[in-house]
Design an enzyme around this catalytic site. Sequence first.
Site, PDB file in Angstrom:
ATOM      1  N   ASP A 183       5.353   4.254   1.511  1.00  0.00           N
ATOM      2  CA  ASP A 183       4.578   4.597   2.718  1.00  0.00           C
ATOM      3  C   ASP A 183       4.943   6.016   3.154  1.00  0.00           C
ATOM      4  OD1 ASP A 183       3.258   4.700   5.140  1.00  0.00           O
ATOM      5  OD2 ASP A 183       3.943   2.736   5.819  1.00  0.00           O
ATOM      6  N   HIS A 224      -6.908   0.530   1.561  1.00  0.00           N
ATOM      7  CA  HIS A 224      -6.283   1.292   2.642  1.00  0.00           C
ATOM      8  C   HIS A 224      -6.099   2.763   2.264  1.00  0.00           C
ATOM      9  CE1 HIS A 224      -3.791   1.900   6.201  1.00  0.00           C
ATOM     10  NE2 HIS A 224      -2.911   2.509   5.434  1.00  0.00           N
TER      11      HIS A 224
END
Lengths: 422, 422
Positions: free
Chosen positions: B234, B330
């Site tokens: 991330d 995403h």
Amino acid sequence: MTDSDNLELSRRRLLGTVGAAGAAGLVVGAAGGAGISAALPGEDTAGAGAGGAPALTTVGATSVMFHGKHQAGITTPLQSRGHLVAFDLAPGAGRKEAAALLRRWSVTAKALMSGKAPAEDTGVALDAGPSSLTVTFGFGRTFFDRTGLTSRRPAGLDPLPAFSSDALDPRRSEGDLWVQIGADDALVAFHALRAVQKDAGDAARVRWQMNGFNRSAGATAKPMTARNLMGQVDGTGNPKPTDPDFDRRIFVPAGGGGAPEWMAGGSYAVVRRIRMLLDDWEKLPLDRQEQVIGRRKSDGAPLTGGTETTELDLNKLGPDGKLVIPDNAHSRISAPEQNGGAAMLRRPFSFHDGIGPDGTPDAGLLFVCWQADPLRGFVPVQRKLDRGDALSTFIRHEASGLFAVPGGPAEGEYVGQRLLEA
Amino acid sequence: MTDSDNLELSRRRLLGTVGAAGAAGLVVGAAGGAGISAALPGEDTAGAGAGGAPALTTVGATSVMFHGKHQAGITTPLQSRGHLVAFDLAPGAGRKEAAALLRRWSVTAKALMSGKAPAEDTGVALDAGPSSLTVTFGFGRTFFDRTGLTSRRPAGLDPLPAFSSDALDPRRSEGDLWVQIGADDALVAFHALRAVQKDAGDAARVRWQMNGFNRSAGATAKPMTARNLMGQVDGTGNPKPTDPDFDRRIFVPAGGGGAPEWMAGGSYAVVRRIRMLLDDWEKLPLDRQEQVIGRRKSDGAPLTGGTETTELDLNKLGPDGKLVIPDNAHSRISAPEQNGGAAMLRRPFSFHDGIGPDGTPDAGLLFVCWQADPLRGFVPVQRKLDRGDALSTFIRHEASGLFAVPGGPAEGEYVGQRLLEA
């Protein structure tokens, strides 16, 4: 090859250097009985890893052995992150389901502690090394009735006495099963917690769960006794594994002494969630804080002089004719010599769960102490503290647990097998 | 000499090596614009410290500068512990009290970030070095009305639009003032939090407070992009301070652009408490998780191939004629090239507050992102995610805040002085 195989493979590859170092017998000195092996940092060992990944630094690379005389996480040096979690067996689950659960947990704990990912993995700990992960398992008093093992319940699990200063929340106390997780990386610890929860499956449900922390490795110039959130040096009087009577005081002996054989090499853990009333404490001037504790805040030395490890001079009088270490000072009352030599190994985590409903910090100590017999360890000390500890105004015991932590599993064994399959 | 003087003295002595190293101009490479200086570990530097204390290791010894063009804690590398805390001014407190508070906070932040203890100290951080501590201050929309400064409120603080997937708790959202604390040691971070709370005195009250964490330094073999609690890499697409347009996208320019002059060198922080529905997520097989994200879990590489930093091939079709990175993945929706080049610097902490009232883990991401203009950073990306992100089933935005974080204070200045005293 499945995706999860791939995951495991790449993880093993990453950790190749650890395995290589382990095989070469590299072992760094462990403070306690649990062995600790670590890859040495540096480019040389990095070359040994498949894929050419650089070596993990010591923080990530250090691993603690799962098998041994005692479970890991008792004499293992404090880790910077910890989770305590208690489970109750699900309705209908008995001895058979409990045995299967302990077997699953042992497989998982062994794999994670050596830096391997379980087959169906969340991936949260990918990239990181084992980071001194320990996973420690214990049985609560209620476990034995629920599994038909009441006759094998040890006397050491007799309920702790009530203390007048207790304000215990039963929903966050006790439990059939208890797991202590510690690691020097927050994601490694969280990953282990989730794996343990997943393994519980339909056999057990989380009863309560608490998060804790300690100082990071390397934040201080040299290894030092921990400080708690009151700012006190905390753990000075702890018995040391090198003490001649350490094993006798902390671990249940094999054979005799009235303890059941399945607890040989085990220990009893007393767990207390001790809220610190920090708003009140921090208003107290430094000299008053030091009177409450009986030690200097700066370095933990007794008010009677010396350094942190100097013995308390309990009879010394000041120029005013009063005891230098007051009658109700915490360090006086909890001193082993004041408690018939009672000894326990304190191995706590601090906790901080933000702001409580009353607007004060919900913070304090996840007190965990270890002893061969709670009636000769925690109980007599807490009885005395309960009666006259100057510190009691500033703390509140909010939850309590007592757990029998069996000895470490031998190779091929799972934790608790000697109880569950005998 | 008072006791607190003594405390400070012994702390300075312990940290003598840091000061000496800093004076010698030792600087380790910083990933971002905020300067970082560190003592080198080893006996040689130890000798330079008064009292002969050994040198702190890099974890403890690294310090981040308080003064500078930008506040610290924006481009500073992620620390392993973080606290976010919002305050509301107390009834009756206005511009004058706010200015005095920011002055107190700046004195405290500067001292703590350089490893010094404030005069009346809790002692919690004694022994430890500054441990990369950063303390960052921001103003919420409501601050300006309460201080009579409505006319100087920047357009960047206009309320964020409502998003259909929001489930925001107003009691844990927004606030007059916001403080972000990060450090590589949990006690150092907690110590700073308590000092900031104490400084608030009667001028401001805590509105909400959250705790977070990231991976420990040294847990991985080399510095790597962070993972979140879903196990995803991330932060891959984050703009880098070396990008030619980094400053323009992340920091408010001096002069012009419609931004008030007091925000020159500042940035806007969007803070979201994003709960992860981990029980649901972890039930999803690995290949489905990767379809939701559009990247491989093992290393963060796009499903269209390459390594973590390879660009997404958004048009690539698989053998089945379908997009390899699905329409609702995403990573596709949040890709800057899909959002008119919108860019924000994400700098989050993970959070884990145990088990929620619904029995599922109260865990996820304290999402903090930084941008020169929220309408060109967070807002357009979140609008698109809100409409069609496959990940939205597995997350829940539970709290939100938007804060104007002024530029770094010059020597002799306090944070926000250009707003409060102009």
